[in-house]
Design an enzyme around this catalytic site. Structure first.
Site, mmCIF file in Angstrom:
data_model
loop_
_atom_site.group_PDB
_atom_site.id
_atom_site.type_symbol
_atom_site.label_atom_id
_atom_site.label_comp_id
_atom_site.label_asym_id
_atom_site.label_seq_id
_atom_site.Cartn_x
_atom_site.Cartn_y
_atom_site.Cartn_z
ATOM 1 C CD GLU A 137 -1.751 -9.909 4.930
ATOM 2 O OE1 GLU A 137 -1.706 -8.925 5.724
ATOM 3 O OE2 GLU A 137 -2.239 -9.823 3.781
ATOM 4 C CD GLU A 194 -2.046 -3.546 5.049
ATOM 5 O OE1 GLU A 194 -3.239 -3.362 4.727
ATOM 6 O OE2 GLU A 194 -1.283 -4.318 4.460
ATOM 7 C CG HIS A 202 -1.737 -1.346 1.247
ATOM 8 N ND1 HIS A 202 -2.784 -1.680 0.415
ATOM 9 C CD2 HIS A 202 -1.522 -2.451 2.048
ATOM 10 C CE1 HIS A 202 -3.207 -2.921 0.694
ATOM 11 N NE2 HIS A 202 -2.439 -3.415 1.683
ATOM 12 C CG HIS A 212 0.540 -6.717 2.429
ATOM 13 N ND1 HIS A 212 -0.386 -5.891 1.829
ATOM 14 C CD2 HIS A 212 1.485 -6.985 1.487
ATOM 15 C CE1 HIS A 212 -0.017 -5.666 0.575
ATOM 16 N NE2 HIS A 212 1.125 -6.334 0.345
#
Ligand code: ZN
Length: 767
Positions: free
Chosen positions: A730, A592, A578, A645
């Site tokens: 993650e 995030e 992102h 992430h």
């Protein structure tokens, strides 16, 4: 005995008389003689014939009375003058005629102090000398009225004054600087002198003399008067100091400090009481000619009327082109008809016949190829040649005669409309670097004028090594590339590692960027490239340099770049998920994208410390598309790809989910590859990806104690489109409050980062 008594009385009486009647007394110790000289008295001044008189008494009778001057007998006094006063004072001598007198001609003696005394000889032979009087004889005196001391004179000067001499003036001589120059006429009426010195009875004591001062050099002199009396005595008056200034003048033009050129009219004026014989013009002390004398100068006549000279002007046409440009002195030297020379103070002028300017190149400029050197030059005597010099050596002769109306407008007096010059300087004949360009004019009269040096830089050959740059770590084959421009043409480009040539680069790659930046070189194919096998060198620091040889034979070496060869320097591509307009999952005020970047930066630091080359898809909060992330990694030929992430449950509703999970690529026919057809489903890539994913997942669980959610395959874009082993992790759930509290701390992020970095290290131990 009775006589003694008598004398005792006489002595008493004499003492009484001395005290009360003020009759002087003198008695010889040996004789019975007494006397006194009444005149002259001590301290008086005598002139002419002076009567010496007094009285003398001698019981034996006076035989003779002698007069002495300075101890020498000069004559015998007459004795027997009636002196009743003496008889009255000394009745016992019974002598009423005790007086004596003598006419002393003082002119027989030199003026000055003398002693006068009287000596009596008695009939008994006894000699009695009366005490002497000290007197001054002053028969001759005079004064020099003019010229007075300190005066300035010229022409014929009247030297005059007066002189009195009791013996009569024999002659009056005029002395200049102690030498007799003539005899003054004596006898001018001077009633003023008679009034002041009536005792000389002389109303015509004046003298005068016409002194021709032109017979003497200008400057200080002394004038003195020397009188010789008829008695032969010489009297010299103190000298007067005077300045003779018969010849003087002025140089009107050129004025001091002026700049002159061509033929300069030199003019001024000169006055000389003796007459001007010639006026010479000197430049730098050397005679250059004789000025014409006799120009009308009513102004000078008005200012110095006593010279009675209306044509005191002079002029001279000075051809300044006979002298080199620069500072010179002009001197005017006059010679009078009396033979004396008078030199006017030097005049300093600047002769500037030749002047010019070098328009191009200007100082500080950078030259390449053939450069037009041009400017202009004016010379009153004519331009013979204009030479162009580089670093002091003549490289050619400029052509002269280019039309330069601008120069003519500015210097119309030179009447030269074609003062321009130009020269095509081939700069490729010189080594690149700093040089001095000089232009030198040689005039038709042989003088040389140099235009100030121009400091320029010649840069015909230059280039740049684009890759590798200093600081880069290289592994395996590396494409060494850059560009080079050379006005003389590129003969060869060599690649040098650690000072040794390792090969010759291919030249001629299209480089539109270079062409755009240096259009004047008109070279669109200035690129070079060379494949360097770094594995042939030991790991460690090395230098890489590029050496170009031009078609002119001149070698140009670019500064070496310092790089590290490390065959283990794997390239890791880190991809913080992102960023920018895409914050990823958001919870509890945290995004995030920011957590991903924080952990990725920590991984980057750890891997850099291990000697890996680390690339990042983003280093700040900017948006990067998913596909661009893979394109970047592919272009960089990264060895592995790690996407970081932070997790969140769909919609964020279930806030109890927690722990870490990691992904490798798994083919899905619904998501065909866009840019990675060849590698996306390659079994070797998938196997390596799974290994990398496992190492990282295991470390993260171990280091953090987080819930192990395992590893799995998926077709995330970054895993699909990256052409190297790739993993996506993650690191925890942002929407789980307690896990979020850990994720935002530095210490927890450090644990996660170390887990990822250690996973990488383990991976490369296997592959
Ligand atoms: Zn994400």
């Amino acid at each position: 005995m009775k006589l003694n008594k008598v004398f005792a009385v006489i002595f008493m009486a004499a003492i009484v008389m001395f005290l009360y009647l003020k009759i002087p007394l003198y008695a010889s110790a040996q004789t019975t003689a007494i006397g006194f000289m009444d005149k002259p008295v001590s301290g008086t001044s005598l002139i002419g014939t002076q009567k010496v008189y007094g009285w003398f008494l001698d019981v034996s009778g006076v035989e003779k009375i002698e007069v002495l001057v300075d101890g020498t007998v000069v004559g015998e006094a007459f004795y027997g003058d009636a002196r009743p006063d003496v008889q009255k004072a000394y009745p016992q001598y019974k002598n009423g005629e005790a007086g004596f007198h003598y006419n002393l001609d003082t002119t027989r003696f030199i003026d000055g102090q003398h002693s006068i005394s009287v000596r009596s000889t008695g009939k008994d032979g006894q000699i009695t000398t009366l005490p002497a009087s000290t007197i001054t004889i002053d028969n001759a005196l005079g004064f020099l009225d003019g010229p007075t001391s300190g005066s300035t004179v010229n022409g014929t000067q009247n030297v005059y004054g007066w002189f009195l001499d009791k013996s009569g003036v024999g002659k009056i001589e005029v002395l200049m600087d102690d030498a007799v120059v003539g005899q003054a006429a004596y006898g001018d009426a001077r009633p003023d002198v008679l009034k002041f010195y009536p005792q000389y009875k002389n109303g015509n004591a004046g003298y005068h003399f016409a002194l021709d001062t032109t017979k003497f050099t200008d400057g200080q002199h002394t004038v003195a008067i020397r009188e010789t009396g008829k008695n032969g005595q010489v009297t010299t008056l103190p000298a007067n100091t005077l300045t003779i200034d018969n010849a003087f003048g002025f140089l009107d033009k050129p004025s001091a400090g002026s700049t002159i050129n061509g033929t300069q009219n030199l003019y001024g004026w000169f006055l000389d009481h003796s007459g001007v014989a010639k006026i010479e013009v000197l430049v730098d002390g050397a005679l250059v000619g004789q000025a014409v004398y006799g120009d009308l100068r009513p102004d000078v006549q008005k200012f110095y009327p006593t010279f009675n000279n209306g044509k005191a002007g002079y002029h001279f046409a000075l051809d300044t082109t006979k002298f080199p440009d620069g500072q010179h002195t002009v001197t005017i030297k006059e010679t009078g008809k009396n033979g004396y020379g008078t030199t006017l103070t030097n005049r300093t002028v600047t002769i500037d016949n030749a002047l010019g300017f070098l328009d191009k190149p200007v100082s500080g400029s950078t030259l390449y190829g053939t450069q037009n050197v041009y400017g202009w030059f004016l010379d009153e005597s004519g331009v013979e040649a204009i030479e162009v010099l580089v670093d002091g050596t003549v490289v050619g002769q400029a052509s002269y005669g280019d039309a330069r109306p601008d120069v003519e407008r500015f210097y119309p007096q030179y009447n030269n409309g074609r003062a321009g010059f130009h020269f095509a300087l081939d700069t490729t004949k010189f080594v690149d670097g700093k040089h001095i360009v000089t232009v030198r004019e040689i005039s038709k009269n042989g003088t040389v004028t140099t235009i100030s040096d121009r400091s320029i830089t010649i840069q015909n050959a230059f280039g740049f090594l684009d890759s590798p740059l200093t600081g880069a770590t290289l592994r395996g084959d590396h494409n060494v590339y850059g560009w080079f421009l050379d006005k003389s043409g590129v003969a060869k480009i060599e690649v040098i590692v650690d000072g040794s040539v390792v090969g010759q680069a291919a030249y001629g790659d299209t480089r539109a960027d270079v062409q755009r930046f240096y259009p004047e070189f008109n070279n669109g194919k200035a690129g070079f490239h060379f494949t360097l096998d770094t594995a042939k060198f030991p790991d460690g620091q090395h230098t890489i340099a590029i050496r170009e040889t031009g078609k002119n034979g001149i070698v140009t070496t670019l500064p070496a770049n310092t790089v590290t060869f490390n065959q283990k320097a794997y390239k890791i591509f880190l991809d913080p998920g992102h960023g920018g307009s895409d914050p990823g999952a958001v919870a509890g005020g945290y995004k995030e994208a920011n957590l991903n970047l924080a952990v990725a930066k920590k991984v980057q630091a750890l891997l850099l410390n291990q000697g890996y080359t680390v690339y990042m898809s983003r280093i700040d909060n900017t948006y990067v598309s998913l596909l661009d992330r893979s394109i970047m990694a592919n272009n960089l030929k990264a060895d592995i790809f790690i996407s970081i992430h932070t997790n969140s449950t769909a919609g964020g509703g279930d806030t109890s989910a927690n722990g870490i999970e990691s992904y490798f690529y798994e083919f899905d026919p619904d998501y065909p590859s866009k840019i990675n057809d060849e590698w996306h489903d390659n079994p070797d890539r998938i196997a390596k990806s799974m290994k990398l994913t496992t190492f990282i997942q295991q470390n993260m669980i171990e280091y953090t104690g987080a819930n192990n959610r395992g590893t799995d395959g998926d077709t995330f874009s970054v895993l699909r489109e990256s052409a190297m082993p790739a993993t996506l992790t993650e690191i925890g759930f942002i929407n789980n409050a307690s896990e979020r509290q850990k994720l935002i701390t530095d210490s927890y992020q450090n644990k996660l980062a170390k887990a990822i970095a250690d996973g990488v290290i383990e991976y490369f131990k296997v592959y």
